[in-house]
Write a protein that holds these residues in place. Sequence first.
Motif, PDB file in Angstrom:
ATOM      1  N   ASN A   1     -14.074 -26.778   7.149  1.00  0.00           N
ATOM      2  CA  ASN A   1     -14.524 -25.747   8.079  1.00  0.00           C
ATOM      3  C   ASN A   1     -14.211 -24.361   7.546  1.00  0.00           C
ATOM      4  O   ASN A   1     -15.050 -23.447   7.582  1.00  0.00           O
ATOM      5  N   LEU A   2     -13.014 -24.209   7.009  1.00  0.00           N
ATOM      6  CA  LEU A   2     -12.620 -22.920   6.441  1.00  0.00           C
ATOM      7  C   LEU A   2     -13.422 -22.606   5.179  1.00  0.00           C
ATOM      8  O   LEU A   2     -13.915 -21.482   5.007  1.00  0.00           O
ATOM      9  N   TYR A   3     -13.575 -23.585   4.302  1.00  0.00           N
ATOM     10  CA  TYR A   3     -14.277 -23.347   3.042  1.00  0.00           C
ATOM     11  C   TYR A   3     -15.720 -22.902   3.277  1.00  0.00           C
ATOM     12  O   TYR A   3     -16.200 -21.943   2.657  1.00  0.00           O
ATOM     13  N   HIS A   4     -16.419 -23.593   4.160  1.00  0.00           N
ATOM     14  CA  HIS A   4     -17.821 -23.243   4.397  1.00  0.00           C
ATOM     15  C   HIS A   4     -17.950 -21.889   5.091  1.00  0.00           C
ATOM     16  O   HIS A   4     -18.927 -21.163   4.882  1.00  0.00           O
ATOM     17  N   SER A   5     -16.959 -21.536   5.899  1.00  0.00           N
ATOM     18  CA  SER A   5     -16.942 -20.193   6.466  1.00  0.00           C
ATOM     19  C   SER A   5     -16.818 -19.154   5.359  1.00  0.00           C
ATOM     20  O   SER A   5     -17.532 -18.137   5.360  1.00  0.00           O
ATOM     21  N   LEU A   6     -15.917 -19.406   4.404  1.00  0.00           N
ATOM     22  CA  LEU A   6     -15.741 -18.470   3.293  1.00  0.00           C
ATOM     23  C   LEU A   6     -16.978 -18.442   2.399  1.00  0.00           C
ATOM     24  O   LEU A   6     -17.438 -17.366   1.992  1.00  0.00           O
ATOM     25  N   LYS A   7     -17.502 -19.605   2.105  1.00  0.00           N
ATOM     26  CA  LYS A   7     -18.675 -19.681   1.228  1.00  0.00           C
ATOM     27  C   LYS A   7     -19.854 -18.908   1.808  1.00  0.00           C
ATOM     28  O   LYS A   7     -20.589 -18.224   1.088  1.00  0.00           O
ATOM     29  N   ASP A   8     -20.028 -18.997   3.124  1.00  0.00           N
ATOM     30  CA  ASP A   8     -21.168 -18.353   3.787  1.00  0.00           C
ATOM     31  C   ASP A   8     -20.934 -16.867   4.056  1.00  0.00           C
ATOM     32  O   ASP A   8     -21.896 -16.086   4.106  1.00  0.00           O
ATOM     33  N   ASN A   9     -19.676 -16.471   4.262  1.00  0.00           N
ATOM     34  CA  ASN A   9     -19.410 -15.113   4.753  1.00  0.00           C
ATOM     35  C   ASN A   9     -18.449 -14.288   3.906  1.00  0.00           C
ATOM     36  O   ASN A   9     -18.378 -13.067   4.082  1.00  0.00           O
ATOM     37  N   ALA A  10     -17.710 -14.939   3.020  1.00  0.00           N
ATOM     38  CA  ALA A  10     -16.746 -14.219   2.180  1.00  0.00           C
ATOM     39  C   ALA A  10     -16.501 -15.031   0.912  1.00  0.00           C
ATOM     40  O   ALA A  10     -15.373 -15.444   0.617  1.00  0.00           O
ATOM     41  N   SER A  11     -17.560 -15.264   0.157  1.00  0.00           N
ATOM     42  CA  SER A  11     -17.474 -16.169  -0.991  1.00  0.00           C
ATOM     43  C   SER A  11     -16.501 -15.680  -2.059  1.00  0.00           C
ATOM     44  O   SER A  11     -15.997 -16.476  -2.857  1.00  0.00           O
ATOM     45  N   ASP A  12     -16.230 -14.382  -2.069  1.00  0.00           N
ATOM     46  CA  ASP A  12     -15.294 -13.846  -3.053  1.00  0.00           C
ATOM     47  C   ASP A  12     -13.837 -13.953  -2.594  1.00  0.00           C
ATOM     48  O   ASP A  12     -12.935 -13.430  -3.260  1.00  0.00           O
ATOM     49  N   CYS A  13     -13.605 -14.645  -1.497  1.00  0.00           N
ATOM     50  CA  CYS A  13     -12.236 -14.824  -0.995  1.00  0.00           C
ATOM     51  C   CYS A  13     -11.821 -16.300  -0.969  1.00  0.00           C
ATOM     52  O   CYS A  13     -10.907 -16.681  -0.237  1.00  0.00           O
ATOM     53  N   ARG A  14     -12.486 -17.107  -1.773  1.00  0.00           N
ATOM     54  CA  ARG A  14     -12.168 -18.532  -1.749  1.00  0.00           C
ATOM     55  C   ARG A  14     -10.848 -18.875  -2.437  1.00  0.00           C
ATOM     56  O   ARG A  14     -10.280 -19.926  -2.164  1.00  0.00           O
ATOM     57  N   TRP A  15     -10.361 -17.985  -3.312  1.00  0.00           N
ATOM     58  CA  TRP A  15      -9.083 -18.213  -3.978  1.00  0.00           C
ATOM     59  C   TRP A  15      -7.969 -17.743  -3.045  1.00  0.00           C
ATOM     60  O   TRP A  15      -7.181 -16.858  -3.329  1.00  0.00           O
ATOM     61  N   LEU A  16      -7.911 -18.402  -1.891  1.00  0.00           N
ATOM     62  CA  LEU A  16      -7.132 -17.923  -0.756  1.00  0.00           C
ATOM     63  C   LEU A  16      -5.761 -18.584  -0.706  1.00  0.00           C
ATOM     64  O   LEU A  16      -5.637 -19.810  -0.717  1.00  0.00           O
TER      65      LEU A  16
END
Length: 202
Positions: free
Chosen positions: A12-27
């Motif tokens: 759920n978190l990953y797809h949120s990042l991928k769709d809305n903040a893809s440059d923040c996946r190295w979280l």
Amino acid sequence: MNRVAFFIDGFNLYHSLKDNASDCRWLNLRKLCEHYIDSQKEVIVSIYYFSAIATWHHDQTKVQRHNLYISRLRQENITPILGKFKEKDMTCWKCGQHYKSHEEKRTDVNIALKMVSDAVLGKYDTAILVSGDTDMIPAIETIRDLSLHKRIGVLFPLKRFTNELKEAADFSMTIKKQVLLQCLFETSTAPEGWVPSPQSHN
């Protein structure tokens, strides 16, 4: 001190990042969790990361990135709890052709069981669920029905807010993009595209 446990729905978190903040996946999930507690009154006792490795995927670089990320989370004393993917027969609704797909299994159940079991065992005072998935509502209701006197909060990923889940919890918060930018691992070890470019800070 109030003991806080985080239960992170990785997909759920990953797809949120991928769709809305893809440059923040190295979280850095520990930094993220620390941002959403009151350090004067609360202490984090556990952080669980629920996900599954898509070992079947044709692009093995994605599998390698996921394994790298999980390894990095372990270094932050975050506990991964992994489900599995199951092969599934599918039929194209347009042409009727049959094909194989894969469906992630166990993550929802794993989250629910861990939230309830740790509550019963008295391992936390407050649980914070990082997800926007309404399938988690029965776990919240079960903890309340057992009169375990635990507070259950929801930390919604970007654009994953649901009023139904908010109403089921005792409190809720929503992750902000500016917070994500403050909670990244060091960029030198990040997969390409997983962190903001230098221009994005200008």
